[in-house]
Design a protein around this motif. Sequence first.
Motif, PDB file in Angstrom:
ATOM      1  N   THR A  25      28.451  24.968 -15.453  1.00 27.55           N
ATOM      2  CA  THR A  25      27.423  24.547 -14.891  1.00 27.55           C
ATOM      3  C   THR A  25      26.308  24.390 -15.146  1.00 27.55           C
ATOM      4  N   ASP A  26      26.323  25.657 -15.327  1.00 30.31           N
ATOM      5  CA  ASP A  26      24.497  26.588 -15.675  1.00 30.31           C
ATOM      6  C   ASP A  26      24.132  25.670 -17.306  1.00 30.31           C
ATOM      7  N   GLY A  29      23.118  22.209 -17.074  1.00 33.18           N
ATOM      8  CA  GLY A  29      22.058  22.195 -16.420  1.00 33.18           C
ATOM      9  C   GLY A  29      20.966  22.581 -17.333  1.00 33.18           C
ATOM     10  N   ARG A  32      21.032  19.729 -19.840  1.00 34.56           N
ATOM     11  CA  ARG A  32      20.221  18.659 -19.607  1.00 34.56           C
ATOM     12  C   ARG A  32      20.919  17.266 -19.215  1.00 34.56           C
ATOM     13  N   MET A  33      22.173  17.830 -19.443  1.00 37.01           N
ATOM     14  CA  MET A  33      23.016  16.411 -18.455  1.00 37.01           C
ATOM     15  C   MET A  33      23.188  16.402 -17.572  1.00 37.01           C
ATOM     16  N   SER A  34      23.620  15.201 -17.718  1.00 36.02           N
ATOM     17  CA  SER A  34      23.218  14.298 -16.157  1.00 36.02           C
ATOM     18  C   SER A  34      24.535  14.201 -15.553  1.00 36.02           C
ATOM     19  N   TYR A  35      24.737  14.449 -14.025  1.00 38.95           N
ATOM     20  CA  TYR A  35      25.896  13.561 -13.181  1.00 38.95           C
ATOM     21  C   TYR A  35      25.451  13.659 -11.763  1.00 38.95           C
ATOM     22  N   ARG A  40      28.708  20.554  -4.312  1.00 35.11           N
ATOM     23  CA  ARG A  40      28.212  21.483  -3.989  1.00 35.11           C
ATOM     24  C   ARG A  40      28.931  22.287  -4.764  1.00 35.11           C
TER      25      ARG A  40
ATOM     26  N   PHE B  15       7.818  22.464 -13.825  1.00 37.83           N
ATOM     27  CA  PHE B  15       7.854  21.482 -13.961  1.00 37.83           C
ATOM     28  C   PHE B  15       9.319  21.863 -14.075  1.00 37.83           C
ATOM     29  N   ASN B  16       9.794  22.168 -14.242  1.00 34.90           N
ATOM     30  CA  ASN B  16      11.419  21.751 -14.092  1.00 34.90           C
ATOM     31  C   ASN B  16      12.112  21.923 -13.575  1.00 34.90           C
ATOM     32  N   ARG B 100      17.870  24.517  -9.622  1.00 34.65           N
ATOM     33  CA  ARG B 100      17.554  24.026 -11.778  1.00 34.65           C
ATOM     34  C   ARG B 100      18.488  23.898 -12.269  1.00 34.65           C
ATOM     35  N   GLU B 101      19.172  24.590 -12.593  1.00 38.19           N
ATOM     36  CA  GLU B 101      20.497  24.047 -13.277  1.00 38.19           C
ATOM     37  C   GLU B 101      21.055  23.393 -12.749  1.00 38.19           C
ATOM     38  N   HIS B 102      21.347  23.679 -11.178  1.00 43.42           N
ATOM     39  CA  HIS B 102      22.686  22.879 -10.515  1.00 43.42           C
ATOM     40  C   HIS B 102      22.134  21.812  -9.889  1.00 43.42           C
ATOM     41  N   TRP B 105      17.270  20.178 -12.695  1.00 34.53           N
ATOM     42  CA  TRP B 105      18.091  18.910 -14.413  1.00 34.53           C
ATOM     43  C   TRP B 105      18.800  18.448 -14.345  1.00 34.53           C
ATOM     44  N   VAL B 106      19.995  18.090 -13.803  1.00 33.53           N
ATOM     45  CA  VAL B 106      20.530  17.253 -13.913  1.00 33.53           C
ATOM     46  C   VAL B 106      21.134  16.159 -13.877  1.00 33.53           C
ATOM     47  N   HIS B 107      19.767  15.842 -12.394  1.00 33.70           N
ATOM     48  CA  HIS B 107      19.476  14.505 -11.547  1.00 33.70           C
ATOM     49  C   HIS B 107      18.343  14.042 -12.050  1.00 33.70           C
ATOM     50  N   HIS B 108      17.896  13.335 -11.487  1.00 32.92           N
ATOM     51  CA  HIS B 108      16.850  12.065 -12.235  1.00 32.92           C
ATOM     52  C   HIS B 108      16.125  11.771 -10.896  1.00 32.92           C
ATOM     53  N   LYS B 112      17.313  11.910  -4.356  1.00 36.89           N
ATOM     54  CA  LYS B 112      18.548  12.733  -3.933  1.00 36.89           C
ATOM     55  C   LYS B 112      18.808  14.040  -3.939  1.00 36.89           C
ATOM     56  N   GLU B 115      17.144  16.545  -1.789  1.00 35.09           N
ATOM     57  CA  GLU B 115      18.026  15.747  -0.408  1.00 35.09           C
ATOM     58  C   GLU B 115      19.517  17.025  -0.528  1.00 35.09           C
ATOM     59  N   LYS B 116      19.486  17.037  -2.206  1.00 38.07           N
ATOM     60  CA  LYS B 116      20.768  18.311  -2.724  1.00 38.07           C
ATOM     61  C   LYS B 116      20.132  19.628  -2.476  1.00 38.07           C
TER      62      LYS B 116
ATOM     63  N   ALA C 235       3.618  23.445 -18.671  1.00 39.90           N
ATOM     64  CA  ALA C 235       3.159  22.643 -17.291  1.00 39.90           C
ATOM     65  C   ALA C 235       2.180  23.133 -16.396  1.00 39.90           C
TER      66      ALA C 235
END
Lengths: 145, 649, 444
Positions: A25-26, A29, A32-35, A40, B15-16, B100-102, B105-108, B112, B115-116, C235
């Motif tokens: 999962t890290d 991140g 920079r994959m996206s899901y 949680r 900015f990360n 960050r990783e969770h 970095w994975v949502h745009h 949302k 909130e997460k 940044a």
Amino acid sequence: MAEQKSEFEPKIVVYACNWCTYAATDLAGTSRMSYPPNVRIIRVMCSGRVDPQLVLQAFADGADGVIVAGCHPPADCHYIEGNYKAYRRFELFRKLLGAMGIEQERFRLEWISAAEASRWVQVVNEMVAQLKKLGPLKPNMEVRE
Amino acid sequence: MSEPRIGVYVCHCGFNIAGTVDVKKVVEFAKNLPNVVVAKEYVFMCSEPGQDLIKEDIKANNLNRIVVAACSPSLHEVTFRTAIKEAGLNKYLLEMANIREHCSWVHHDKEKATEKAKEIVRMAVAKARYLEPLEELEVGAETSALVLGGGIAGIRAALELANYGFHVYLVEKSPTIGGKAALIGYIDPQTKGAEVVSKMIDKIKECPRIQVLTNAELIQLGGFVGNYNAKIRINPRFVNERCTLCGECEEVCPVEVANEYNFGLSRRKAIFLPFANAYPPYYAIDYRVCVKCGECEKVCRFRAINLKEEAKILELKVGTLIVATGYDPYRPFKGEYGYGLHPNILTLFQLERLLDPDSPTKGELIIGGKIPKNIAFIQCVGSRNTTPGAKEYCSRMCCTTAINSAIKIKERYPNTNVYILYKDIMTYGSDETLYEEAGKKLVNFIKFEEKIPKVLITPEGLFIEVFEYTIQENIRIPVDAIVLSIGMLPPRDIEELIAVTRVSCGGEGFVREAHLKLAPVEAPTKGIFLAGCITGPKNILESIRMGSAAAAKAMALLSKGKITIEPMIAQVNEEKCSGCAICVGVCPYSAISIKTVNGDRIAHVEKALCMGCGTCSAACPSGAMQHLGFKDLQLLAQTRAVFGGEVHG
Amino acid sequence: MSSVLIIGGGVAGIQAALDLAEQGIEVYLVDKAPSVGGKMAYLDKTFPTLDCALCILAPKMAALLRYPNIKLIMNSEVQDVSGRAGNFKVKILKKPTYVDWSKCNGCAVCTEKCPVKDVPNEYNMGLSNRRAIYIMFPQAVPKRAIIDAEHCMRLNPPPKAKEKAKGPLCGVCQRVCPTKAIDYEQKPEIIELNVASLIIATGMELYDPRNMPELGYGKHQNVYTNLEFERLVSATGPTNGEIVRKSDGKHPKKIAWIQCVGSRDIRFNHYCSAYCCMAATKQAILAKEHLSDVQCTIYYMDIRAFGKGFNEFLERAKKEFGINYIRGKVVRIDEIPETKNLKIIYEDTAESYLKMDEYDMVVLSVAITPNSKLPVPVELTEDGFIKMKDPYLDPVSTSAEGIFVVGAVAGAKDIPDSVTEASAAAARAALIAKRFSCPTEVVK
């Protein structure tokens, strides 16, 4: 709170082992994959640490899905065979879910290695799609602490 | 324990995080969570001023739990633990919220993601409320080391460790140490591989603290950092130290196989000496092919051969393990660039061997019976996805090695035309001078791109057909010999290595280091270090330096003669324990036993053996067995907090 | 037990210091800058994982402060080294900072109040300004203020103002400093040390592309070096990470990277600088992440994707991010006066004739040059790097016994190789330090 009438967004609780799945999962991140943001993640040292009672509690509290994830069998487990223990426990547990009126698809036991960030993303995508199809969970049970 | 007073610190990480998550909103949200006394934000929490912010708050606000919402705990948990310890707090009263990783970095979607992030912080705070101070344990550590792999990296590590006063067991699977570097003709234009390795072996011979175990493999690794129990199987060599290298046994031996020490360029007997300067300097019998006819035993005048010798198991106690088991050369399939279909198509390793003075041709470039007039190297065979079945990675050493050989060929056979067919020439750093020199010596460089060269085997001879990039045309080169610059693969037995040592692999199949950039010689497991090509392709110099560095790290860890052990292990609540012994059965480390205390059967955890997986805790029917740092109540609180619920423990 | 001196506080020097200190050995870490961190501290991200550079480096920098046996000697230069293994005498010039660092707590009040606002900020490669009193960067270690005497009104007043004024000028920082740390009278100091061993970790400088006037660097506003670009995307950089052109503050739509500027070029440096191909790939990906509609093109000779994960990174850059790679040698860069756009004239090696393309920003991947001009008696290679005596049998040793060399000053290399060498050298220096126990005294 004014709730927007939008698409149902399932909530998924994930118990991830520190060495493989949490690392994946890290990596998702850092790559920079996206899901979708529906998961949680709760870190445990080993998938063998996850007590079925915790999973039941998550469902009782409103989880639409739960994933327990650890290292690939046979040999990836950092603790020799914790993943086997999880496997044995949760294969039995899955059968019990039906009896409680919880669709078996709402629970997944997954093996995701530290390198398999894309597998992690795939699992999340699949699970979210699956749960959107199933709709929200309305369990008929109560779990006591 | 007094009422929790929690401080929450949300990091922008430049900015990360702040680029996707509205940090201000997360801070405001955190302020209203139960037991949160302060919540703050900062651009880089991990920097010195960021850490100072936390330390000052701990003192000013009497905080007793800290939540840092930033990157993954794998990156900075230690950093913040150390910081809060410096402020006088037990360092285990920290919980990281990985936003960050969770999250960022994975949502745009900013909304949302915010909130997460809030929920992730809520979960961390919920767990933090139930955190307890924990104390580290100290145990003694052995100042001895097991070095796995007798190649150049392993030898370097062993020499270095012995220098520091460690007792070293150098375990090598084959009958000699030296590895592949010993077989390479020239590792740079002035240096012979065999010479360098011989000099290093000479040092090993002089060093009483290094015990070389050849024909040996690690079959079991128990214990923990500082106190490993290693089980080594020593396969029979059948030849002992009375061997005088007379070679009479070799003559009578009826079994003949391809000689792997000449990369198949010659054949050897079942009883053989790997190479001239092999160490230990005795013949060995290849137990996999020997037919036990007894001829060698009969002919040996020194009674050095004993065919009844059996495998031995050695049990060693060591403080650390250095994994330096190297790589395997890529194995071209039959027909890949004509490999295996024509005697004049060989691999880079075979060519290197050929140029060694100790080779079957005594160092002469004789291929198919004569010195080739035209010889071509094809690069990226098995690497950079250039060929079918190839790996995506670059094998790092093949360009320099090929160019080095090309220069050698040009020096000794000026009339031979040398072609190098390449995608990109990877002579990085100072190796560039070799590329330049090759150009001056009129080595022909031919660039190709996605369309790979074709090898044609015709009655008129060998040809290479290639689409030359710089002239954008197909050309046909007549050649007498072709060298395939094969890359590196993870060693064949890496699966066994993983099973025994619990190191893990990255996507490309090599062993993963603790951090690719800043911890290149450490495995994620404390006490295990990595050197050489086991973590991915390296050249010889890089492997040597890794050997030194791995030894240095091992020494730094063990030099004090004691090790601290993480306290996140199992603990029994003796009041609740019924002595059912379910935990005893599930423990993978045999760390739990049943003891009788005042007539009651109660589970007992041997702290130094417990590795903290928590499986006993999940199995315990009464809740007596608790995994410190991941107690039932802590995980339950975290789970309930996903949905805004609380526990009342 | 005696001590070890490390020259250079970049990532290699830091790693060597930490490894030595862990074994209880006394370490002196000298750097000419006011903070440790070296070149890595300038980077936004590191390839191929895109880890944020300071996120992984800052904790190591902070860790230096946790060891009482590490002494940081910042803003200083080694002037002389004599003696031999086990007993080197080192003379260090400590330049004045005009701030008493034992009192300064890095609160930065002075840097907000200082009236001199237009000094080019070195940390941002001159792309932003700083005050005459400043802290090198937010995560600096040690986080201490320093006065740039050349630009300080008090220490170097403009002649006219000096004539008019009766007493000393300005003095704002001294007035606002809550810890009374400002000391305008501070003088250079000579520190003499006795150490058992030395580790040279002075790293590299970037080659000055003004030596290639045809590329127009310094003349054309929108031509940047890769380190300047790194600050631009960071940044903590001059624009807080917004990529804008110097000429008009607009986002670029087309960016080109020119590889091998000063490297692999017989006119300048023969060697390959080893880091730049992946650095350019990384920067192009970062540009794409910041500005999704930007077009990125990299002009190269060979793409050197040799390290772990590098080729995979390169493939991702091509496929996932659509970075364009052209194998070609750039001959000239011209500025279009009206738009300040840049016309690149290059030889496309695929077609072997000159071509032209227009960009609104150009980044030069400049060579590294070793920081090897040191008063230390060690041999250099032809290229000016410090020579490793016998890299096969005696790794990281220089021609002088007891003096070791690590990192880019011994040859162009990237971070993991530098860190590996640092650990190796630390162990060798430790052996010498433990064998000799000459007293170490600090004489002022």
